[in-house]
Design a protein around this motif. Sequence first.
Motif, PDB file in Angstrom:
ATOM      1  N   SER A 275       1.136  -1.654   0.080  1.00 18.05           N
ATOM      2  CA  SER A 275       0.266   0.116  -0.338  1.00 18.05           C
ATOM      3  C   SER A 275       0.372   1.200   0.325  1.00 18.05           C
ATOM      4  O   SER A 275       1.756   1.210   0.850  1.00 18.05           O
ATOM      5  CB  SER A 275      -0.143  -0.022   1.180  1.00 18.05           C
ATOM      6  OG  SER A 275       0.159   0.333   2.592  1.00 18.05           O
TER       7      SER A 275
ATOM      8  N   TYR B 200      -3.059  12.214  -5.881  1.00 19.75           N
ATOM      9  CA  TYR B 200      -3.237  10.830  -5.512  1.00 19.75           C
ATOM     10  C   TYR B 200      -4.550  10.191  -5.346  1.00 19.75           C
ATOM     11  O   TYR B 200      -4.667   8.939  -6.132  1.00 19.75           O
ATOM     12  CB  TYR B 200      -2.877  10.700  -3.699  1.00 19.75           C
ATOM     13  CG  TYR B 200      -1.963   9.080  -3.499  1.00 19.75           C
ATOM     14  CD1 TYR B 200      -1.130   8.336  -4.034  1.00 19.75           C
ATOM     15  CD2 TYR B 200      -3.525   7.930  -3.542  1.00 19.75           C
ATOM     16  CE1 TYR B 200      -0.339   6.543  -3.789  1.00 19.75           C
ATOM     17  CE2 TYR B 200      -2.868   7.583  -2.682  1.00 19.75           C
ATOM     18  CZ  TYR B 200      -1.904   6.163  -3.255  1.00 19.75           C
ATOM     19  OH  TYR B 200      -1.795   4.776  -3.500  1.00 19.75           O
TER      20      TYR B 200
ATOM     21  N   VAL C 273      -5.614   6.096  -7.590  1.00 20.58           N
ATOM     22  CA  VAL C 273      -7.049   5.444  -7.204  1.00 20.58           C
ATOM     23  C   VAL C 273      -8.057   4.630  -8.566  1.00 20.58           C
ATOM     24  O   VAL C 273      -7.937   4.408  -9.408  1.00 20.58           O
ATOM     25  CB  VAL C 273      -7.475   5.596  -6.373  1.00 20.58           C
ATOM     26  CG1 VAL C 273      -9.282   5.491  -5.646  1.00 20.58           C
ATOM     27  CG2 VAL C 273      -6.769   6.164  -4.477  1.00 20.58           C
TER      28      VAL C 273
ATOM     29  N   VAL D   4       1.033   5.543   0.677  1.00 21.41           N
ATOM     30  CA  VAL D   4       0.486   6.089   1.314  1.00 21.41           C
ATOM     31  C   VAL D   4       1.057   7.354   1.339  1.00 21.41           C
ATOM     32  O   VAL D   4       2.089   7.450   2.290  1.00 21.41           O
ATOM     33  CB  VAL D   4      -0.728   5.764   3.074  1.00 21.41           C
ATOM     34  CG1 VAL D   4      -0.642   6.848   3.846  1.00 21.41           C
ATOM     35  CG2 VAL D   4      -0.596   4.344   2.875  1.00 21.41           C
TER      36      VAL D   4
ATOM     37  N   SER E  10      -6.363   6.351   5.713  1.00 25.49           N
ATOM     38  CA  SER E  10      -4.972   6.115   6.414  1.00 25.49           C
ATOM     39  C   SER E  10      -4.756   7.889   6.551  1.00 25.49           C
ATOM     40  O   SER E  10      -3.516   7.853   7.300  1.00 25.49           O
ATOM     41  CB  SER E  10      -4.087   5.623   5.612  1.00 25.49           C
ATOM     42  OG  SER E  10      -4.526   6.205   4.096  1.00 25.49           O
TER      43      SER E  10
ATOM     44  N   TYR F 297      -7.333   4.655   1.767  1.00 22.43           N
ATOM     45  CA  TYR F 297      -6.536   5.362   1.542  1.00 22.43           C
ATOM     46  C   TYR F 297      -7.067   6.897   2.399  1.00 22.43           C
ATOM     47  O   TYR F 297      -5.837   7.519   2.690  1.00 22.43           O
ATOM     48  CB  TYR F 297      -6.432   6.591   0.053  1.00 22.43           C
ATOM     49  CG  TYR F 297      -5.003   7.622   0.399  1.00 22.43           C
ATOM     50  CD1 TYR F 297      -3.756   7.502   0.398  1.00 22.43           C
ATOM     51  CD2 TYR F 297      -6.031   8.469  -0.448  1.00 22.43           C
ATOM     52  CE1 TYR F 297      -3.230   8.341   0.268  1.00 22.43           C
ATOM     53  CE2 TYR F 297      -5.296   9.524  -0.359  1.00 22.43           C
ATOM     54  CZ  TYR F 297      -3.577   9.832  -0.060  1.00 22.43           C
ATOM     55  OH  TYR F 297      -3.097  11.384   0.123  1.00 22.43           O
TER      56      TYR F 297
ATOM     57  N   CYS G 159      -2.871  14.908  -1.679  1.00 26.97           N
ATOM     58  CA  CYS G 159      -3.541  13.976  -1.811  1.00 26.97           C
ATOM     59  C   CYS G 159      -4.779  14.072  -2.759  1.00 26.97           C
ATOM     60  O   CYS G 159      -4.760  12.176  -2.795  1.00 26.97           O
ATOM     61  CB  CYS G 159      -4.182  14.417  -0.749  1.00 26.97           C
ATOM     62  SG  CYS G 159      -2.803  14.883   1.282  1.00 26.97           S
TER      63      CYS G 159
END
Length: 185
Positions: free
Chosen positions: A32, A139, A144, A34, A176, A173, A136
């Motif tokens: 994963s 991302y 995703v 992150v 997290s 995500y 973010c």
Amino acid sequence: HEWKCERSPAAIVDARLRAERAREKRGEARSSVVLPAPARGMIYNLYIYNKHGVCLLYHEWKRPNITAGSAMADQKLMFGFLFSLKQVVNKLTPDSGMPGFHACSTNKFKLNYYETATGLRFVLNTDPNCGDMRECIRYIYSAVFVEYASKNALYTAGEPLDNEQFLFALDKYVRSLPAFTSGAA
């Protein structure tokens, strides 16, 4: 305080995604990825619109106020606000070659915005104390949306997103991020 790094967050994302794809090609297990998130606050919800203003996804985590109207009316209201705000910003920006806005804050919430070259619009609403959430949102788009929607042969571009893998990866995500966990009180 803001997250600081010698390399830009976009370069870190790109390097991590390249490394992840190389591991997948070699047949290694998927790890994963992150990203560290900026400042603390709370994440409320996410809207994803196509270039025509159709809401492809609305996902809610910790929304403080629920409106009395329908979900569709709420989505149209958000897109109308976004469209109007973008028009104002474009008129006030002296250099039209520069990107418009990436965030808009009130004392109750902060609208974080990212638009792709293909016209997809991502709106992440957060607590006003959250820092810059652009990386973010990038991302969410690159790791995703692209991975679980764009590359999915069963997904038709422009249709609402109901892919369980996409929703699971998105939720995992966002949950997290420190901005999500710090708001759980």
